[in-house]
Design a protein around this motif. Structure first.
Motif, PDB file in Angstrom:
ATOM      1  N   LYS A   1     -22.591   4.219   5.788  1.00  0.00           N
ATOM      2  CA  LYS A   1     -22.802   4.074   7.234  1.00  0.00           C
ATOM      3  C   LYS A   1     -21.645   3.362   7.925  1.00  0.00           C
ATOM      4  O   LYS A   1     -21.564   3.334   9.146  1.00  0.00           O
ATOM      5  N   SER A   2     -20.765   2.767   7.151  1.00  0.00           N
ATOM      6  CA  SER A   2     -19.574   2.141   7.731  1.00  0.00           C
ATOM      7  C   SER A   2     -18.399   3.097   7.586  1.00  0.00           C
ATOM      8  O   SER A   2     -18.536   4.184   7.041  1.00  0.00           O
ATOM      9  N   ASP A   3     -17.243   2.680   8.072  1.00  0.00           N
ATOM     10  CA  ASP A   3     -16.039   3.497   7.905  1.00  0.00           C
ATOM     11  C   ASP A   3     -15.096   2.869   6.883  1.00  0.00           C
ATOM     12  O   ASP A   3     -13.917   3.229   6.810  1.00  0.00           O
ATOM     13  N   ALA A   4     -15.618   1.923   6.117  1.00  0.00           N
ATOM     14  CA  ALA A   4     -14.786   1.197   5.164  1.00  0.00           C
ATOM     15  C   ALA A   4     -14.261   2.142   4.080  1.00  0.00           C
ATOM     16  O   ALA A   4     -14.970   3.050   3.634  1.00  0.00           O
ATOM     17  N   SER A   5     -13.026   1.898   3.679  1.00  0.00           N
ATOM     18  CA  SER A   5     -12.462   2.669   2.570  1.00  0.00           C
ATOM     19  C   SER A   5     -13.181   2.286   1.286  1.00  0.00           C
ATOM     20  O   SER A   5     -13.515   1.121   1.064  1.00  0.00           O
ATOM     21  N   VAL A   6     -13.417   3.273   0.419  1.00  0.00           N
ATOM     22  CA  VAL A   6     -14.166   3.050  -0.821  1.00  0.00           C
ATOM     23  C   VAL A   6     -13.295   3.446  -2.003  1.00  0.00           C
ATOM     24  O   VAL A   6     -12.658   4.496  -1.986  1.00  0.00           O
ATOM     25  N   LEU A   7     -13.291   2.588  -3.016  1.00  0.00           N
ATOM     26  CA  LEU A   7     -12.596   2.904  -4.266  1.00  0.00           C
ATOM     27  C   LEU A   7     -13.658   3.136  -5.337  1.00  0.00           C
ATOM     28  O   LEU A   7     -14.474   2.254  -5.628  1.00  0.00           O
ATOM     29  N   LEU A   8     -13.676   4.334  -5.890  1.00  0.00           N
ATOM     30  CA  LEU A   8     -14.624   4.678  -6.951  1.00  0.00           C
ATOM     31  C   LEU A   8     -13.942   4.520  -8.301  1.00  0.00           C
ATOM     32  O   LEU A   8     -12.891   5.108  -8.546  1.00  0.00           O
ATOM     33  N   ARG A   9     -14.547   3.729  -9.158  1.00  0.00           N
ATOM     34  CA  ARG A   9     -14.023   3.532 -10.507  1.00  0.00           C
ATOM     35  C   ARG A   9     -14.962   4.161 -11.517  1.00  0.00           C
ATOM     36  O   ARG A   9     -16.166   4.287 -11.270  1.00  0.00           O
ATOM     37  N   GLY A  10     -14.424   4.511 -12.657  1.00  0.00           N
ATOM     38  CA  GLY A  10     -15.265   5.083 -13.715  1.00  0.00           C
ATOM     39  C   GLY A  10     -14.450   5.960 -14.630  1.00  0.00           C
ATOM     40  O   GLY A  10     -13.402   6.482 -14.246  1.00  0.00           O
ATOM     41  N   ASP A  11     -14.943   6.123 -15.848  1.00  0.00           N
ATOM     42  CA  ASP A  11     -14.258   6.977 -16.833  1.00  0.00           C
ATOM     43  C   ASP A  11     -14.219   8.422 -16.356  1.00  0.00           C
ATOM     44  O   ASP A  11     -15.007   8.824 -15.490  1.00  0.00           O
ATOM     45  N   SER A  12     -13.331   9.195 -16.932  1.00  0.00           N
ATOM     46  CA  SER A  12     -13.254  10.615 -16.615  1.00  0.00           C
ATOM     47  C   SER A  12     -14.582  11.287 -16.952  1.00  0.00           C
ATOM     48  O   SER A  12     -15.178  11.026 -17.998  1.00  0.00           O
TER      49      SER A  12
ATOM     50  N   ARG B   1      -8.025   4.713 -14.030  1.00  0.00           N
ATOM     51  CA  ARG B   1      -6.995   3.793 -14.514  1.00  0.00           C
ATOM     52  C   ARG B   1      -7.297   2.355 -14.103  1.00  0.00           C
ATOM     53  O   ARG B   1      -8.028   2.103 -13.156  1.00  0.00           O
ATOM     54  N   ASP B   2      -6.709   1.423 -14.809  1.00  0.00           N
ATOM     55  CA  ASP B   2      -6.797   0.006 -14.464  1.00  0.00           C
ATOM     56  C   ASP B   2      -5.717  -0.283 -13.434  1.00  0.00           C
ATOM     57  O   ASP B   2      -4.542  -0.470 -13.771  1.00  0.00           O
ATOM     58  N   LEU B   3      -6.107  -0.279 -12.155  1.00  0.00           N
ATOM     59  CA  LEU B   3      -5.106  -0.450 -11.092  1.00  0.00           C
ATOM     60  C   LEU B   3      -4.531  -1.868 -11.076  1.00  0.00           C
ATOM     61  O   LEU B   3      -3.387  -2.056 -10.657  1.00  0.00           O
ATOM     62  N   GLU B   4      -5.308  -2.850 -11.512  1.00  0.00           N
ATOM     63  CA  GLU B   4      -4.766  -4.217 -11.570  1.00  0.00           C
ATOM     64  C   GLU B   4      -3.597  -4.284 -12.558  1.00  0.00           C
ATOM     65  O   GLU B   4      -2.566  -4.883 -12.280  1.00  0.00           O
ATOM     66  N   ALA B   5      -3.771  -3.607 -13.696  1.00  0.00           N
ATOM     67  CA  ALA B   5      -2.682  -3.567 -14.682  1.00  0.00           C
ATOM     68  C   ALA B   5      -1.498  -2.778 -14.135  1.00  0.00           C
ATOM     69  O   ALA B   5      -0.335  -3.133 -14.374  1.00  0.00           O
ATOM     70  N   ALA B   6      -1.778  -1.701 -13.392  1.00  0.00           N
ATOM     71  CA  ALA B   6      -0.706  -0.900 -12.793  1.00  0.00           C
ATOM     72  C   ALA B   6       0.067  -1.727 -11.775  1.00  0.00           C
ATOM     73  O   ALA B   6       1.299  -1.605 -11.674  1.00  0.00           O
ATOM     74  N   MET B   7      -0.638  -2.561 -11.015  1.00  0.00           N
ATOM     75  CA  MET B   7       0.061  -3.435 -10.055  1.00  0.00           C
ATOM     76  C   MET B   7       0.934  -4.445 -10.783  1.00  0.00           C
ATOM     77  O   MET B   7       2.064  -4.711 -10.386  1.00  0.00           O
ATOM     78  N   ALA B   8       0.402  -5.015 -11.871  1.00  0.00           N
ATOM     79  CA  ALA B   8       1.166  -5.993 -12.639  1.00  0.00           C
ATOM     80  C   ALA B   8       2.431  -5.370 -13.221  1.00  0.00           C
ATOM     81  O   ALA B   8       3.455  -6.049 -13.369  1.00  0.00           O
ATOM     82  N   ALA B   9       2.364  -4.065 -13.511  1.00  0.00           N
ATOM     83  CA  ALA B   9       3.521  -3.355 -14.067  1.00  0.00           C
ATOM     84  C   ALA B   9       4.380  -2.732 -12.968  1.00  0.00           C
ATOM     85  O   ALA B   9       5.272  -1.928 -13.255  1.00  0.00           O
TER      86      ALA B   9
ATOM     87  N   ILE C   1      -5.964   8.352  -7.738  1.00  0.00           N
ATOM     88  CA  ILE C   1      -4.987   7.706  -6.859  1.00  0.00           C
ATOM     89  C   ILE C   1      -3.954   6.918  -7.664  1.00  0.00           C
ATOM     90  O   ILE C   1      -2.814   6.733  -7.238  1.00  0.00           O
ATOM     91  N   GLY C   2      -4.337   6.481  -8.859  1.00  0.00           N
ATOM     92  CA  GLY C   2      -3.409   5.729  -9.699  1.00  0.00           C
ATOM     93  C   GLY C   2      -2.224   6.542 -10.167  1.00  0.00           C
ATOM     94  O   GLY C   2      -1.229   5.980 -10.636  1.00  0.00           O
ATOM     95  N   ASP C   3      -2.301   7.877 -10.051  1.00  0.00           N
ATOM     96  CA  ASP C   3      -1.195   8.743 -10.474  1.00  0.00           C
ATOM     97  C   ASP C   3      -0.240   9.074  -9.330  1.00  0.00           C
ATOM     98  O   ASP C   3       0.712   9.837  -9.528  1.00  0.00           O
ATOM     99  N   MET C   4      -0.482   8.518  -8.147  1.00  0.00           N
ATOM    100  CA  MET C   4       0.394   8.832  -7.015  1.00  0.00           C
ATOM    101  C   MET C   4       1.768   8.192  -7.213  1.00  0.00           C
ATOM    102  O   MET C   4       1.862   7.004  -7.526  1.00  0.00           O
TER     103      MET C   4
END
Length: 472
Positions: free
Chosen positions: A167-178, A290-298, A249-252
């Motif tokens: 009901k909001s317009d907030a951006s959503v990040l969906l996590r989960g295994d393939s 993907r683990d985006l926190e690890a991707a940011m650290a790298a 999105i982690g592959d962008m």
């Protein structure tokens, strides 16, 4: 009150069969106290008659009965009601018969004197295999989540959060295994939002070559590059007013991350080759395994983009964490696929459903769908037998990969092959790949490949080690 003392399926009817009046009374009282409806009879013949009057969710029967015994009763039930689970109670002297019965399809057997907690646990497990999905609350519109087949508490929590954030317009990040269903959930969020009448557009950021992704997302004008023969609306413009899902999105690529951030900040896109930006009104749902926190650290993913996308996070559980949904999903897929293969399929035998429910499912829902499709294609009877399910689970199949994962693996293997061929000479490898050195170095960095490791002896991978041993 312990969990096992509460009915797994409140109000479910159980048919109890035992010629011992005291045992029958005790079982009836215990099951009624746990929240079940109980019909009690003293013979196999009475049980079969009762099955014609009402259809219970489970039969609990003693093995030793006057006239037709519990094993013969099970055989008759299997003929008339093949998906109805049966649990047998047996004395020590009849254990071999009961064990043989489980191989024929009895859900399980318990020895007398039985343990009350174990009995209720086994009944709960059997009922869970064939229980219908929970019905929506009266008056509630659940059409937004019609594609999501579930009754598990884990998924109920995720769906409750999804409906609130929709009901909001907030951006959503969906996590989960393939294979956990991230795109299906994204569509559900869109349907529950005020943007439901506008487009829902999904794009897999890892499945489109880097050179084309910018044009796909933002569009291009005629003449912007060699093959740009006409103006092209990008996916942002196509989703205007609605929702754009950026899957994986982690592959962008890093360069595009910068441009995406600018679009999100300015709420406008500039097509490739254009001189002016075009305003867009798009709600972003992104997804990744993907683990985006690890991707940011790298330094592989921008921190500012991460926080722009990750206003609300929803995490989809793996199928192994929502096993009560497996029978629902399996039967849902079976009915859908029966039409595709032109077959009349009534369901899975109880022991086949049990095998599905206890399997590990590393590929999650996508893998379950593939297994159900295989048994559907091969089945020669309306009821899917255990043997066919075991065959589908046992046969090594193609590893369950998304297109993006397969592309990533191919790309890395291709780069490794080139570097081995050129002894780590980047200039030669880039020339063979028909890429400039800067782009080639970027690809090597993306896959964490160091050219120096390929000089002379090459990469000391498992296959090289085996070759060295053979040569030695």
């Amino acid at each position: 009150m312990s969990d096992t003392s509460k009915a797994a399926a409140p109000g479910a009817r159980i048919l109890v069969v035992d010629d011992d009046a005291d045992m029958l009374r005790l079982l009836s009282l215990r099951l009624a106290a746990a929240g079940y409806q109980v019909t009690a009879v003293t013979s196999a013949e009475s049980a079969l008659t009762q099955l014609e009057i009402e259809h219970p969710r489970l039969v609990l029967s003693d093995v030793r009965l006057p006239g037709r015994d519990g094993l013969q009763l099970f055989d008759e039930i299997r003929k008339r009601h093949p998906t109805l689970p049966v649990i047998l109670l047996t004395a020590h002297g009849t254990i071999p018969d009961a064990v043989e019965a489980t191989s024929r399809g009895v859900f399980t057997y318990l020895t007398k004197p039985y343990d009350a907690r174990e009995l209720l646990d086994k009944i709960g497990q059997a009922l869970a295999l064939g229980a219908p999905a929970a019905t929506p609350a009266a008056g509630g519109d659940e059409s937004w989540r019609a594609e999501i087949v579930s009754r598990s508490s884990r998924m109920a929590e995720v769906l409750a959060e999804a409906r609130m954030v929709a009901k909001s317009d907030a951006s959503v990040l969906l996590r989960g295994d393939s294979g956990t269903g991230k795109e299906v959930l994204a569509r559900a969020i869109h349907k529950a939002s005020d943007r439901a009448r506008k487009p829902f557009v999904a794009v897999n950021c890892g499945a489109i070559p880097e050179a084309l992704l910018e044009s796909e997302l933002f569009g291009h004008v005629k003449g912007a590059f060699t093959d740009a023969h006409a103006n092209h609306k990008g996916l942002f413009q196509q989703a205007d007013g609605g929702t754009l899902m950026l899957d994986e999105i982690g592959d962008m690529p890093p360069a595009l991350q910068v441009k995406l951030l600018r679009v999100l900040q300015e709420r406008a896109v500039r097509p490739v080759g254009a001189t002016q930006a075009i305003a867009v009104d798009v709600r972003i749902i992104s997804a990744t395994h993907r683990d985006l926190e690890a991707a940011m650290a790298a330094a592989q993913f921008r921190e500012d983009l991460y926080y722009r996308l990750n206003v609300v996070t929803l995490t989809l559980p793996p199928l192994s964490a929502r096993r009560e949904d497996i029978p629902l999903l399996a039967n849902h897929f079976l009915q859908r696929l029966a039409g595709k293969y032109g077959k009349r399929l009534s369901g899975f035998a109880p022991e086949a459903l049990k095998a599905l429910t206890t399997s590990p499912w590393p590929g999650n829902i996508r893998q379950l769908y593939n297994v159900v499709e295989q048994v559907c294609a091969l089945s020669s009877s309306p009821l899917i037998p255990l043997a066919l399910v075991q065959r589908a689970l046992r046969v090594p199949s193609v590893e369950v990969l998304t297109y993006a994962e397969a592309k990533q693996r191919f790309e890395r293997d291709y780069l490794v092959g080139l570097l081995k061929l050129t002894d780590g000479n980047v200039a030669d490898a880039a020339r063979l790949a028909d890429r400039n050195r800067t782009e080639f170095y970027r690809l090597l960095q993306k896959h964490e490949l160091t050219p120096g490791h390929f000089k002379n002896e090459g990469v000391a991978g498992p296959s090289d080690a085996v070759a060295d041993e053979r040569q030695g």
